[in-house]
Write a protein that holds these residues in place. Structure first.
Motif, PDB file in Angstrom:
ATOM      1  N   ASN A  43      74.577  80.292 -14.403  1.00  0.00           N
ATOM      2  CA  ASN A  43      73.230  80.415 -14.966  1.00  0.00           C
ATOM      3  C   ASN A  43      72.459  79.102 -14.921  1.00  0.00           C
ATOM      4  O   ASN A  43      71.233  79.110 -14.794  1.00  0.00           O
ATOM      5  N   ALA A  44      73.173  77.993 -14.989  1.00  0.00           N
ATOM      6  CA  ALA A  44      72.497  76.695 -15.008  1.00  0.00           C
ATOM      7  C   ALA A  44      72.196  76.154 -13.612  1.00  0.00           C
ATOM      8  O   ALA A  44      71.207  75.446 -13.429  1.00  0.00           O
ATOM      9  N   ASN A  45      73.024  76.527 -12.623  1.00  0.00           N
ATOM     10  CA  ASN A  45      72.956  75.804 -11.356  1.00  0.00           C
ATOM     11  C   ASN A  45      72.837  76.647 -10.099  1.00  0.00           C
ATOM     12  O   ASN A  45      72.713  76.085  -9.005  1.00  0.00           O
ATOM     13  N   VAL A  46      72.870  77.954 -10.213  1.00  0.00           N
ATOM     14  CA  VAL A  46      72.849  78.810  -9.014  1.00  0.00           C
ATOM     15  C   VAL A  46      71.645  79.731  -9.070  1.00  0.00           C
ATOM     16  O   VAL A  46      71.282  80.242 -10.141  1.00  0.00           O
ATOM     17  N   MET A  47      71.026  79.941  -7.924  1.00  0.00           N
ATOM     18  CA  MET A  47      69.872  80.837  -7.863  1.00  0.00           C
ATOM     19  C   MET A  47      70.286  82.273  -8.167  1.00  0.00           C
ATOM     20  O   MET A  47      71.403  82.682  -7.888  1.00  0.00           O
ATOM     21  N   THR A  48      69.370  83.040  -8.718  1.00  0.00           N
ATOM     22  CA  THR A  48      69.547  84.457  -9.079  1.00  0.00           C
ATOM     23  C   THR A  48      70.846  84.708  -9.849  1.00  0.00           C
ATOM     24  O   THR A  48      71.698  85.483  -9.414  1.00  0.00           O
ATOM     25  N   PRO A  49      71.004  84.036 -11.009  1.00  0.00           N
ATOM     26  CA  PRO A  49      72.241  84.225 -11.790  1.00  0.00           C
ATOM     27  C   PRO A  49      72.432  85.648 -12.292  1.00  0.00           C
ATOM     28  O   PRO A  49      73.535  86.007 -12.721  1.00  0.00           O
ATOM     29  N   ARG A  50      71.382  86.475 -12.218  1.00  0.00           N
ATOM     30  CA  ARG A  50      71.528  87.869 -12.634  1.00  0.00           C
ATOM     31  C   ARG A  50      72.535  88.618 -11.755  1.00  0.00           C
ATOM     32  O   ARG A  50      73.034  89.686 -12.121  1.00  0.00           O
ATOM     33  N   MET A  51      72.850  88.064 -10.591  1.00  0.00           N
ATOM     34  CA  MET A  51      73.831  88.681  -9.706  1.00  0.00           C
ATOM     35  C   MET A  51      75.246  88.607 -10.277  1.00  0.00           C
ATOM     36  O   MET A  51      76.143  89.322  -9.816  1.00  0.00           O
ATOM     37  N   LEU A  52      75.450  87.742 -11.256  1.00  0.00           N
ATOM     38  CA  LEU A  52      76.773  87.616 -11.882  1.00  0.00           C
ATOM     39  C   LEU A  52      77.141  88.904 -12.624  1.00  0.00           C
ATOM     40  O   LEU A  52      76.303  89.479 -13.318  1.00  0.00           O
ATOM     41  N   SER A  53      78.377  89.324 -12.516  1.00  0.00           N
ATOM     42  CA  SER A  53      78.804  90.533 -13.231  1.00  0.00           C
ATOM     43  C   SER A  53      78.640  90.380 -14.735  1.00  0.00           C
ATOM     44  O   SER A  53      78.177  91.291 -15.414  1.00  0.00           O
ATOM     45  N   GLY A  54      79.028  89.245 -15.276  1.00  0.00           N
ATOM     46  CA  GLY A  54      78.835  88.991 -16.694  1.00  0.00           C
ATOM     47  C   GLY A  54      79.897  89.617 -17.585  1.00  0.00           C
ATOM     48  O   GLY A  54      80.813  90.309 -17.132  1.00  0.00           O
ATOM     49  N   HIS A  55      79.741  89.383 -18.883  1.00  0.00           N
ATOM     50  CA  HIS A  55      80.777  89.701 -19.863  1.00  0.00           C
ATOM     51  C   HIS A  55      81.193  91.173 -19.845  1.00  0.00           C
ATOM     52  O   HIS A  55      82.357  91.508 -19.586  1.00  0.00           O
ATOM     53  N   LEU A  56      80.264  92.086 -20.138  1.00  0.00           N
ATOM     54  CA  LEU A  56      80.633  93.485 -20.286  1.00  0.00           C
ATOM     55  C   LEU A  56      81.158  94.076 -18.986  1.00  0.00           C
ATOM     56  O   LEU A  56      82.238  94.669 -18.942  1.00  0.00           O
ATOM     57  N   GLN A  57      80.399  93.929 -17.912  1.00  0.00           N
ATOM     58  CA  GLN A  57      80.841  94.509 -16.640  1.00  0.00           C
ATOM     59  C   GLN A  57      82.136  93.862 -16.169  1.00  0.00           C
ATOM     60  O   GLN A  57      83.018  94.536 -15.627  1.00  0.00           O
ATOM     61  N   GLY A  58      82.265  92.570 -16.387  1.00  0.00           N
ATOM     62  CA  GLY A  58      83.506  91.897 -16.006  1.00  0.00           C
ATOM     63  C   GLY A  58      84.711  92.476 -16.720  1.00  0.00           C
ATOM     64  O   GLY A  58      85.765  92.706 -16.116  1.00  0.00           O
ATOM     65  N   GLN A  59      84.554  92.752 -18.005  1.00  0.00           N
ATOM     66  CA  GLN A  59      85.663  93.335 -18.767  1.00  0.00           C
ATOM     67  C   GLN A  59      85.943  94.775 -18.338  1.00  0.00           C
ATOM     68  O   GLN A  59      87.097  95.216 -18.347  1.00  0.00           O
ATOM     69  N   VAL A  60      84.910  95.505 -17.953  1.00  0.00           N
ATOM     70  CA  VAL A  60      85.114  96.864 -17.433  1.00  0.00           C
ATOM     71  C   VAL A  60      85.921  96.803 -16.137  1.00  0.00           C
ATOM     72  O   VAL A  60      86.890  97.560 -15.945  1.00  0.00           O
ATOM     73  N   LEU A  61      85.544  95.905 -15.234  1.00  0.00           N
ATOM     74  CA  LEU A  61      86.279  95.771 -13.974  1.00  0.00           C
ATOM     75  C   LEU A  61      87.723  95.344 -14.222  1.00  0.00           C
ATOM     76  O   LEU A  61      88.651  95.850 -13.580  1.00  0.00           O
ATOM     77  N   MET A  62      87.907  94.433 -15.166  1.00  0.00           N
ATOM     78  CA  MET A  62      89.258  93.991 -15.501  1.00  0.00           C
ATOM     79  C   MET A  62      90.090  95.149 -16.039  1.00  0.00           C
ATOM     80  O   MET A  62      91.259  95.333 -15.651  1.00  0.00           O
ATOM     81  N   MET A  63      89.492  95.929 -16.935  1.00  0.00           N
ATOM     82  CA  MET A  63      90.206  97.062 -17.525  1.00  0.00           C
ATOM     83  C   MET A  63      90.580  98.089 -16.456  1.00  0.00           C
ATOM     84  O   MET A  63      91.715  98.603 -16.426  1.00  0.00           O
ATOM     85  N   LEU A  64      89.637  98.405 -15.574  1.00  0.00           N
ATOM     86  CA  LEU A  64      89.920  99.361 -14.496  1.00  0.00           C
ATOM     87  C   LEU A  64      91.061  98.860 -13.622  1.00  0.00           C
ATOM     88  O   LEU A  64      91.966  99.616 -13.255  1.00  0.00           O
ATOM     89  N   SER A  65      91.026  97.583 -13.290  1.00  0.00           N
ATOM     90  CA  SER A  65      92.077  97.020 -12.450  1.00  0.00           C
ATOM     91  C   SER A  65      93.433  97.075 -13.147  1.00  0.00           C
ATOM     92  O   SER A  65      94.452  97.415 -12.526  1.00  0.00           O
ATOM     93  N   LYS A  66      93.454  96.784 -14.433  1.00  0.00           N
ATOM     94  CA  LYS A  66      94.724  96.834 -15.169  1.00  0.00           C
ATOM     95  C   LYS A  66      95.245  98.264 -15.296  1.00  0.00           C
ATOM     96  O   LYS A  66      96.465  98.485 -15.361  1.00  0.00           O
ATOM     97  N   MET A  67      94.354  99.233 -15.320  1.00  0.00           N
ATOM     98  CA  MET A  67      94.763 100.638 -15.364  1.00  0.00           C
ATOM     99  C   MET A  67      95.342 101.084 -14.019  1.00  0.00           C
ATOM    100  O   MET A  67      96.309 101.844 -13.965  1.00  0.00           O
ATOM    101  N   ILE A  68      94.757 100.600 -12.936  1.00  0.00           N
ATOM    102  CA  ILE A  68      95.153 101.034 -11.595  1.00  0.00           C
ATOM    103  C   ILE A  68      96.381 100.269 -11.099  1.00  0.00           C
ATOM    104  O   ILE A  68      97.196 100.806 -10.359  1.00  0.00           O
ATOM    105  N   ARG A  69      96.527  99.002 -11.524  1.00  0.00           N
ATOM    106  CA  ARG A  69      97.615  98.128 -11.092  1.00  0.00           C
ATOM    107  C   ARG A  69      97.671  98.010  -9.568  1.00  0.00           C
ATOM    108  O   ARG A  69      98.664  98.355  -8.920  1.00  0.00           O
ATOM    109  N   PRO A  70      96.624  97.510  -8.954  1.00  0.00           N
ATOM    110  CA  PRO A  70      96.556  97.453  -7.496  1.00  0.00           C
ATOM    111  C   PRO A  70      97.477  96.393  -6.898  1.00  0.00           C
ATOM    112  O   PRO A  70      97.796  95.384  -7.541  1.00  0.00           O
TER     113      PRO A  70
END
Length: 213
Positions: free
Chosen positions: A31-58
């Protein structure tokens, strides 16, 4: 466009597992140093992706669109021991930042960063792939889907980000730009593909999850 009120969003994040210290630092740095920081997944979506990955165990994850590496770090948390995440990005300028945070997260040997055009790199990635995460140039979403489909194992998942595109997907077609049209076409393509089961989750900017039958 904010789909949730700030109060509800704050409530949701309050009762969602917090970011790790590495993810917090990466979030701030982006957010401080990169253009278009809105592209970052961020807290909520990041935790959703983490949870999905832990459920799938890829064993193998393929990510198209690294940006600063936030989503890759989240997805890698669910990998089986000895698993690998391949992430592809065309932007060479962010490579040193991305590798720095992969190292801080202890994932430098788990995540393999490929720099270049995904259309050229994906064919060289060996499968079977358990999760594909698409978060790159919107006009190519359908091309990426076709490119990865045969690499995904039966029961594997293809997840695409930004499919709501700040609400632009529900505008009249004559008011849509090319990116918006491409995202609508992608969702229609998935919805019509009888080889998958799908659900569109209104998390952040929209996650289309397709499970290969």
């Amino acid at each position: 466009m904010d789909f949730l009120s700030h109060e509800i969003e704050a409530y949701v994040e309050k009762y969602t597992q917090p970011e790790s210290e590495v993810l917090k630092e990466l979030n701030r740095d982006t957010n401080a140093n990169v253009m278009t920081p809105r592209m970052l997944s961020g807290h909520l979506q990041g935790q959703v992706l983490m949870m999905l990955s832990k459920m799938i165990r890829p064993k193998i994850i393929l990510e198209i669109g690294t940006y600063t590496g936030y989503s890759a770090i989240c997805l890698a948390q669910g990998l089986e021991l000895g698993g690998v995440l391949h992430t592809i990005d065309i932007n060479e300028e962010l490579e040193s930042m991305v590798k720095k945070y992969f190292q801080k997260a202890g994932l430098l040997n788990t995540i393999r960063l490929h720099t270049g055009n995904a259309i050229n790199i994906v064919p060289a990635i060996e499968g079977p792939v358990d999760i594909v995460f698409i978060d790159a140039d919107k006009e190519n979403y359908s091309n990426y889907y076709d490119l990865v489909f045969d690499k995904v194992r039966p029961g594997g998942y293809i997840i695409a980000d930004n499919v709501l595109w700040s609400g632009n997907v529900v505008k009249p077609e004559n008011e849509m730009d090319e990116e918006t049209k491409a995202l609508v076409n992608y969702s229609e393509k998935i919805n019509a593909d009888d080889r998958v089961e799908n659900v569109l989750l209104p998390v952040r900017d929209g996650l289309m999850i397709a499970r290969k039958k």
